[in-house]
Design an enzyme around this catalytic site. Structure first.
Site, PDB file in Angstrom:
ATOM      1  N   LEU A  97      -2.754  -1.943 -19.362  1.00 20.31           N
ATOM      2  CA  LEU A  97      -1.742  -1.698 -20.395  1.00 20.31           C
ATOM      3  C   LEU A  97      -1.006  -2.989 -20.752  1.00 20.31           C
ATOM      4  O   LEU A  97       0.035  -2.955 -21.406  1.00 20.31           O
ATOM      5  CB  LEU A  97      -0.723  -0.654 -19.905  1.00 20.31           C
ATOM      6  N   ARG A 122       4.648   9.473 -16.550  1.00 17.54           N
ATOM      7  CA  ARG A 122       3.650   8.486 -16.978  1.00 17.54           C
ATOM      8  C   ARG A 122       2.392   8.567 -16.126  1.00 17.54           C
ATOM      9  O   ARG A 122       1.283   8.334 -16.617  1.00 17.54           O
ATOM     10  CB  ARG A 122       4.245   7.078 -16.909  1.00 17.54           C
ATOM     11  N   HIS A 180     -10.263 -11.162  -3.849  1.00 19.36           N
ATOM     12  CA  HIS A 180      -9.173 -11.020  -4.821  1.00 19.36           C
ATOM     13  C   HIS A 180      -9.176 -12.138  -5.878  1.00 19.36           C
ATOM     14  O   HIS A 180      -8.970 -11.867  -7.067  1.00 19.36           O
ATOM     15  CB  HIS A 180      -7.838 -10.999  -4.066  1.00 19.36           C
ATOM     16  N   TYR A 215      -0.755  -6.759  -1.588  1.00 17.32           N
ATOM     17  CA  TYR A 215       0.297  -5.855  -2.096  1.00 17.32           C
ATOM     18  C   TYR A 215       1.179  -5.346  -0.951  1.00 17.32           C
ATOM     19  O   TYR A 215       2.214  -4.737  -1.184  1.00 17.32           O
ATOM     20  CB  TYR A 215      -0.303  -4.655  -2.844  1.00 17.32           C
ATOM     21  N   LYS A 249      -0.973   1.393 -13.653  1.00 18.67           N
ATOM     22  CA  LYS A 249       0.049   1.592 -12.625  1.00 18.67           C
ATOM     23  C   LYS A 249       1.317   2.159 -13.253  1.00 18.67           C
ATOM     24  O   LYS A 249       1.759   1.707 -14.324  1.00 18.67           O
ATOM     25  CB  LYS A 249       0.363   0.251 -11.951  1.00 18.67           C
ATOM     26  N   SER A 250       1.892   3.156 -12.603  1.00 12.14           N
ATOM     27  CA  SER A 250       3.223   3.623 -12.962  1.00 12.14           C
ATOM     28  C   SER A 250       3.812   4.300 -11.735  1.00 12.14           C
ATOM     29  O   SER A 250       3.073   4.856 -10.932  1.00 12.14           O
ATOM     30  CB  SER A 250       3.168   4.615 -14.125  1.00 12.14           C
ATOM     31  N   VAL A 251       5.131   4.244 -11.592  1.00 13.01           N
ATOM     32  CA  VAL A 251       5.765   5.014 -10.525  1.00 13.01           C
ATOM     33  C   VAL A 251       6.562   6.175 -11.120  1.00 13.01           C
ATOM     34  O   VAL A 251       7.251   6.906 -10.418  1.00 13.01           O
ATOM     35  CB  VAL A 251       6.684   4.130  -9.639  1.00 13.01           C
ATOM     36  N   ASN A 298      -1.032   9.045 -18.096  1.00 18.14           N
ATOM     37  CA  ASN A 298      -2.083   8.020 -18.063  1.00 18.14           C
ATOM     38  C   ASN A 298      -3.451   8.561 -17.664  1.00 18.14           C
ATOM     39  O   ASN A 298      -4.456   7.888 -17.888  1.00 18.14           O
ATOM     40  CB  ASN A 298      -1.676   6.878 -17.121  1.00 18.14           C
ATOM     41  N   ILE A 309      -7.272   0.943 -14.088  1.00 20.12           N
ATOM     42  CA  ILE A 309      -6.398   1.324 -12.960  1.00 20.12           C
ATOM     43  C   ILE A 309      -4.933   1.146 -13.350  1.00 20.12           C
ATOM     44  O   ILE A 309      -4.223   0.322 -12.773  1.00 20.12           O
ATOM     45  CB  ILE A 309      -6.762   0.477 -11.715  1.00 20.12           C
ATOM     46  N   ASP A 347      -6.277   1.781  -6.167  1.00 16.32           N
ATOM     47  CA  ASP A 347      -6.555   0.342  -6.108  1.00 16.32           C
ATOM     48  C   ASP A 347      -5.395  -0.380  -5.444  1.00 16.32           C
ATOM     49  O   ASP A 347      -4.313  -0.491  -6.008  1.00 16.32           O
ATOM     50  CB  ASP A 347      -6.757  -0.200  -7.527  1.00 16.32           C
ATOM     51  N   LYS A 388      -8.539  -5.417  -1.321  1.00 19.45           N
ATOM     52  CA  LYS A 388      -9.000  -6.777  -1.663  1.00 19.45           C
ATOM     53  C   LYS A 388      -8.624  -7.779  -0.575  1.00 19.45           C
ATOM     54  O   LYS A 388      -7.564  -7.658   0.056  1.00 19.45           O
ATOM     55  CB  LYS A 388      -8.362  -7.225  -2.993  1.00 19.45           C
TER      56      LYS A 388
HETATM   57  P1  NAD Z   1      -0.459  -2.159 -16.120  1.00 15.98           P
HETATM   58  O1  NAD Z   1      -1.099  -2.724 -17.318  1.00 15.98           O
HETATM   59  O2  NAD Z   1      -1.058  -0.980 -15.450  1.00 15.98           O
HETATM   60  O3  NAD Z   1       1.045  -1.859 -16.518  1.00 15.98           O
HETATM   61  C1  NAD Z   1       1.946  -1.249 -15.646  1.00 15.98           C
HETATM   62  C2  NAD Z   1       3.299  -1.161 -16.322  1.00 15.98           C
HETATM   63  O4  NAD Z   1       3.160  -0.600 -17.613  1.00 15.98           O
HETATM   64  C3  NAD Z   1       4.236  -0.259 -15.569  1.00 15.98           C
HETATM   65  O5  NAD Z   1       4.938  -0.971 -14.579  1.00 15.98           O
HETATM   66  C4  NAD Z   1       5.150   0.246 -16.664  1.00 15.98           C
HETATM   67  O6  NAD Z   1       6.139  -0.715 -16.935  1.00 15.98           O
HETATM   68  C5  NAD Z   1       4.215   0.316 -17.856  1.00 15.98           C
HETATM   69  N1  NAD Z   1       3.626   1.649 -18.064  1.00 15.98           N
HETATM   70  C6  NAD Z   1       2.727   2.315 -17.278  1.00 15.98           C
HETATM   71  N2  NAD Z   1       2.392   3.491 -17.823  1.00 15.98           N
HETATM   72  C7  NAD Z   1       3.092   3.584 -18.970  1.00 15.98           C
HETATM   73  C8  NAD Z   1       3.168   4.578 -19.968  1.00 15.98           C
HETATM   74  N3  NAD Z   1       2.457   5.711 -19.898  1.00 15.98           N
HETATM   75  N4  NAD Z   1       3.998   4.353 -21.015  1.00 15.98           N
HETATM   76  C9  NAD Z   1       4.736   3.219 -21.107  1.00 15.98           C
HETATM   77  N5  NAD Z   1       4.678   2.240 -20.191  1.00 15.98           N
HETATM   78  C10 NAD Z   1       3.870   2.424 -19.123  1.00 15.98           C
HETATM   79  O7  NAD Z   1      -0.246  -3.396 -15.115  1.00 15.98           O
HETATM   80  P2  NAD Z   1      -0.530  -3.789 -13.615  1.00 15.98           P
HETATM   81  O8  NAD Z   1       0.231  -2.995 -12.652  1.00 15.98           O
HETATM   82  O9  NAD Z   1      -0.372  -5.273 -13.591  1.00 15.98           O
HETATM   83  O10 NAD Z   1      -2.090  -3.498 -13.431  1.00 15.98           O
HETATM   84  C11 NAD Z   1      -2.592  -2.268 -12.967  1.00 15.98           C
HETATM   85  C12 NAD Z   1      -3.255  -2.429 -11.623  1.00 15.98           C
HETATM   86  O11 NAD Z   1      -4.260  -3.447 -11.672  1.00 15.98           O
HETATM   87  C13 NAD Z   1      -2.320  -2.943 -10.524  1.00 15.98           C
HETATM   88  O12 NAD Z   1      -1.449  -1.940 -10.056  1.00 15.98           O
HETATM   89  C14 NAD Z   1      -3.310  -3.420  -9.512  1.00 15.98           C
HETATM   90  O13 NAD Z   1      -3.860  -2.327  -8.785  1.00 15.98           O
HETATM   91  C15 NAD Z   1      -4.355  -4.074 -10.403  1.00 15.98           C
HETATM   92  N6  NAD Z   1      -4.140  -5.532 -10.566  1.00 15.98           N
HETATM   93  C16 NAD Z   1      -5.064  -6.367 -10.028  1.00 15.98           C
HETATM   94  C17 NAD Z   1      -4.924  -7.735 -10.153  1.00 15.98           C
HETATM   95  C18 NAD Z   1      -5.966  -8.622  -9.578  1.00 15.98           C
HETATM   96  O14 NAD Z   1      -5.764  -9.837  -9.502  1.00 15.98           O
HETATM   97  N7  NAD Z   1      -7.088  -8.094  -9.155  1.00 15.98           N
HETATM   98  C19 NAD Z   1      -3.820  -8.291 -10.827  1.00 15.98           C
HETATM   99  C20 NAD Z   1      -2.882  -7.417 -11.369  1.00 15.98           C
HETATM  100  C21 NAD Z   1      -3.063  -6.046 -11.250  1.00 15.98           C
END
Ligand code: NAD
Length: 280
Positions: free
Chosen positions: A191, A237, A109, A51, A231-233, A241, A229, A46, A76
């Site tokens: 998350l 994790r 978006h 981005y 996200k983690s780098v 996930n 979806i 995603d 998006k």
């Molecule tokens: P998320 O809820 O996926 O949280 C990501 C954060 O949670 C990470 O940066 C890390 O700090 C923590 N994390 C991840 N895995 C973990 C684990 N196993 N244990 C502990 N901590 C962990 O938040 P996000 O990135 O805001 O959302 C996910 C995806 O949703 C984005 O990457 C994007 O693709 C999408 N998104 C879309 C919109 C939109 O407007 N459409 C807005 C925000 C995000």
């Protein structure tokens, strides 16, 4: 490792229920985590024009060796590109950056109600869909009222609405509306950007299952039927996930997690959010 199940969208296209989000991953750093995610079994990625990392995502996909028809790529349309012809041109730029002729899912978006042009913008996505440039079209951050308007003024039904949704903000009324319309719910910040993982209810259930809080939250989404979806780098994790298909939560546990929620968003309010809008 068990693969995420597929969700059949209303137009018959299948989409993995769990994928990899790349919001806030810088362009020059996105290649490695996407590559790791694909190796770990993710097949949905995603991204978004906003981005600014579509190119890196495209390179990771191209070099993965995974057949194109096994991958599902979402991108998006950004706020500055609302409007019929702007949207068509913006799609071409995204497809080019991704290195894809056909994008699996294209979303508006944000609805940008201040500009009042999401109906016209949706017509551009309908054209891309009819032209075969996208396999499915959908929305992000749209409210029930906005979706009702689109349904009455346009032809193609959006396959999903991607919205902020996590145990801190479970969006029960919107989920119920979407389900009734045959529109899938996709959870962004599933998350809660990590902020909800220390909640006592979640940590207790995680300990009882011998799982991490993140896995319990993702399992909650899966059992509710949401597409997620995370996200983690961080390599561990990324693997953690996706490892959520070999345990189940009970109905009482699902309800206890849902009960954590409030009506407080973490992210922007879609009725107000207008970053990048031309009318700003
Ligand atoms: P998320 O809820 O996926 O949280 C990501 C954060 O949670 C990470 O940066 C890390 O700090 C923590 N994390 C991840 N895995 C973990 C684990 N196993 N244990 C502990 N901590 C962990 O938040 P996000 O990135 O805001 O959302 C996910 C995806 O949703 C984005 O990457 C994007 O693709 C999408 N998104 C879309 C919109 C939109 O407007 N459409 C807005 C925000 C995000």
């Amino acid at each position: 490792m068990a693969q995420p199940p597929m969700i059949t969208l209303s137009n018959g296209v299948e989409m993995p229920q769990l994928g990899f989000g790349v919001f806030q991953v810088p362009a020059d750093e996105v290649y490695e985590p996407v590559t790791l995610a694909l190796e770990a079994g993710y097949r949905l990625v995603d991204t978004a024009a906003a981005y600014r990392n579509e190119e890196g995502v495209g390179k990771a996909i191209a070099n993965s060796g995974i057949a194109r028809d096994e991958l599902f790529v979402t991108t998006k349309l950004w706020n500055a590109d609302h409007g019929f012809s702007r949207a068509l041109a913006a799609f071409e730029r995204s497809a080019e950056r991704l290195g894809l002729d056909v994008v699996d899912l294209y979303l508006i978006h944000w609805p940008l109600p201040v500009q009042d042009d999401y109906v016209e913008t949706w017509r551009a996505l309908e054209q891309l869909y009819h032209d075969g440039r996208v396999r499915a079209i959908g929305l992000s951050n749209f409210t029930e009222q906005q979706i009702r308007r689109l349904r009455s003024e346009t032809e193609v039904v959006p396959v999903l609405d991607q919205v902020e949704l996590h145990p801190g903000f479970p969006q029960a009324p919107l989920r119920s509306f979407l389900t009734g319309e045959g529109i899938a719910t996709e959870a962004w910040s599933p998350l809660g950007q990590g902020e909800i993982l220390g909640d006592g209810v979640i940590t207790r259930i995680a300990a009882e299952h011998g799982r991490t809080p993140a896995q319990v939250v993702l399992r909650w989404h899966i059992e509710l039927g949401n597409i997620v979806i995370p996200k983690s780098v961080t390599p561990e994790r990324i693997e953690e996930n996706i490892a959520v298909f070999d345990f189940e939560l009970g109905a009482d546990e699902i309800d206890a997690i849902t009960a954590i929620g409030s009506d407080r968003r973490q992210g922007p309010d879609p009725e107000q959010f207008d970053l990048g809008a031309r009318s700003q």
